[in-house]
Design an enzyme around this catalytic site. Structure first.
Site, mmCIF file in Angstrom:
data_model
loop_
_atom_site.group_PDB
_atom_site.id
_atom_site.type_symbol
_atom_site.label_atom_id
_atom_site.label_comp_id
_atom_site.label_asym_id
_atom_site.label_seq_id
_atom_site.Cartn_x
_atom_site.Cartn_y
_atom_site.Cartn_z
ATOM 1 C CG ASP A 105 -0.270 0.127 2.661
ATOM 2 O OD1 ASP A 105 -0.523 -0.887 3.224
ATOM 3 O OD2 ASP A 105 0.753 0.948 2.844
ATOM 4 C CG HIS A 120 6.946 -8.322 -0.269
ATOM 5 N ND1 HIS A 120 6.290 -8.675 0.905
ATOM 6 C CD2 HIS A 120 8.122 -9.037 -0.288
ATOM 7 C CE1 HIS A 120 7.150 -9.706 1.387
ATOM 8 N NE2 HIS A 120 8.272 -9.786 0.642
ATOM 9 C CB THR A 195 6.528 -8.231 9.749
ATOM 10 O OG1 THR A 195 6.602 -9.445 9.002
ATOM 11 C CG2 THR A 195 7.706 -8.039 10.814
ATOM 12 C CD GLU A 222 -1.815 -11.542 19.365
ATOM 13 O OE1 GLU A 222 -2.810 -11.026 19.298
ATOM 14 O OE2 GLU A 222 -1.368 -12.556 19.871
HETATM 15 N N1 APR Z 1 0.079 -3.020 15.055
HETATM 16 C C1 APR Z 1 0.904 -3.884 14.949
HETATM 17 N N2 APR Z 1 1.263 -5.116 14.408
HETATM 18 C C2 APR Z 1 -0.097 -5.672 14.261
HETATM 19 C C3 APR Z 1 -1.265 -4.845 14.403
HETATM 20 C C4 APR Z 1 -1.287 -3.475 14.730
HETATM 21 N N3 APR Z 1 -2.492 -2.832 14.877
HETATM 22 N N4 APR Z 1 -2.330 -5.828 13.884
HETATM 23 C C5 APR Z 1 -2.005 -6.834 13.629
HETATM 24 N N5 APR Z 1 -0.437 -6.702 13.902
HETATM 25 C C6 APR Z 1 0.669 -7.911 13.591
HETATM 26 C C7 APR Z 1 0.095 -9.400 13.637
HETATM 27 O O1 APR Z 1 0.252 -9.674 14.983
HETATM 28 C C8 APR Z 1 0.962 -10.043 12.718
HETATM 29 O O2 APR Z 1 2.322 -10.479 13.434
HETATM 30 O O3 APR Z 1 1.032 -7.782 12.258
HETATM 31 C C9 APR Z 1 1.421 -9.084 11.623
HETATM 32 C C10 APR Z 1 0.891 -9.394 10.336
HETATM 33 O O4 APR Z 1 1.414 -10.330 9.708
HETATM 34 P P1 APR Z 1 1.062 -11.042 8.476
HETATM 35 O O5 APR Z 1 -0.399 -10.515 8.004
HETATM 36 O O6 APR Z 1 1.697 -12.136 8.260
HETATM 37 O O7 APR Z 1 1.575 -9.852 7.564
HETATM 38 P P2 APR Z 1 3.193 -9.646 7.053
HETATM 39 O O8 APR Z 1 3.983 -10.232 8.012
HETATM 40 O O9 APR Z 1 3.441 -8.161 6.435
HETATM 41 O O10 APR Z 1 3.250 -10.808 5.674
HETATM 42 C C11 APR Z 1 4.519 -10.891 5.014
HETATM 43 O O11 APR Z 1 3.160 -12.023 3.365
HETATM 44 O O12 APR Z 1 1.503 -12.704 2.011
HETATM 45 C C12 APR Z 1 2.693 -12.233 2.047
HETATM 46 O O13 APR Z 1 3.546 -10.491 0.454
HETATM 47 C C13 APR Z 1 2.782 -10.503 1.656
HETATM 48 O O14 APR Z 1 4.044 -8.930 2.545
HETATM 49 C C14 APR Z 1 3.130 -9.872 2.772
HETATM 50 C C15 APR Z 1 4.036 -10.961 3.576
#
Ligand code: APR
Length: 247
Positions: A105, A120, A195, A222
């Site tokens: 985004d 990405h 992440t 988490e």
């Molecule tokens: N503030 C901080 N962290 C948060 C919040 C928040 N408000 N809400 C959720 N999270 C955390 C969750 O606990 C989780 O650990 O954000 C993380 C989101 O993890 P994913 O959904 O796996 O996202 P991400 O780690 O960015 O995924 C990596 O996976 O599918 C591919 O290309 C996609 O870039 C992405 C990559």
């Protein structure tokens, strides 16, 4: 705010060090953008990534894939950067900071940040699937809720226009990955925000930072795959923690 984290940031500032921030989908969660994993409305709990986020899926059903990305683009267009995005932009005004994001985004940019690496790719960086030429077309082909949208066509070769994101199985953009590893290699402190740390090679960046002596701090409500190796963890959301850190 945990004192040890405030002290670590202050020490980096006092020593003239550099902060590298690695963000994931969690930083955009409080802007209303669904994450990929972890909650009932995460994207991968509702959609099958293998049917929507791979080149094979595109070859098989480009209108389904393009419709899904147009829906995601609309979500981002309708969203606003949150206090976490804004705090990082504010912090970068005052201390040497590199921003590496896994997010596709543009909320960091809309909050005023310069993003050093979109490892990405970016939702809005459209290009031809076949010849790769950039497409600057206006996006007016989306009817809310449409599941299938026929992709636009390349003006030079006629093939379909795809989103500029890295699909599973695709290589990361060289320039973004080089910038990301450079930022991780030359920082004295890395903030890992929002992440799950599950998708490599991006999830390996904190280890790159740690190997060269940086302090690694995780900000995430988490536990994640990266928590055990972090020097400090702050169980808080991005929009709560980052403004406190910036202050
Ligand atoms: N503030 C901080 N962290 C948060 C919040 C928040 N408000 N809400 C959720 N999270 C955390 C969750 O606990 C989780 O650990 O954000 C993380 C989101 O993890 P994913 O959904 O796996 O996202 P991400 O780690 O960015 O995924 C990596 O996976 O599918 C591919 O290309 C996609 O870039 C992405 C990559």
């Amino acid at each position: 705010m945990p004192v040890a984290i405030a002290d670590a940031l202050q020490l980096t500032i006092d020593e003239g060090g550099r902060v590298c921030v690695l963000t994931g989908a969690g930083i955009s969660a409080e802007s209303g953008i669904p994450t990929f994993r972890g909650t009932h409305d995460s994207l991968w709990s509702r959609f099958d990534p293998m049917r929507l986020a791979t080149a094979e899926a595109w070859r098989e059903d480009p209108a389904l894939v393009w419709g899904w990305y147009r829906w995601r683009m609309q979500l981002v267009r309708d969203a606003q950067p949150n206090a976490g995005h804004r705090a990082l932009a504010d912090l970068a005004e005052r201390i040497p900071l590199s921003l590496v994001t896994q997010n596709v985004d543009d909320l960091h940019e809309r909050a005023g940040s310069v993003v050093d690496a979109h490892v990405h790719g970016s939702l809005f960086a459209l290009r031809c699937f076949a010849c790769g030429c950039a497409h600057e077309g206006v996006l007016d082909d989306y009817v809310d809720g449409a599941r299938r949208v026929e992709p636009m066509r390349c003006v030079s070769c006629g093939d379909r226009i795809r989103p500029g994101v890295v699909w599973f199985g695709e290589a990361l953009p060289d320039d973004a990955w080089d910038a990301a590893t450079d930022a991780a290699t030359h920082c004295t402190l890395m903030l890992v925000v929002g992440t799950s740390g599950l998708v490599y090679p991006a999830a390996g960046l904190p280890a790159v930072a740690r190997r060269q002596g940086a302090i690694v701090i995780e900000i995430n409500p988490e536990p994640t795959a990266l928590s055990a190796d972090a020097d400090h963890v702050w169980r808080a959301t991005a929009a709560v923690a980052l403004p406190l850190l910036a202050r």
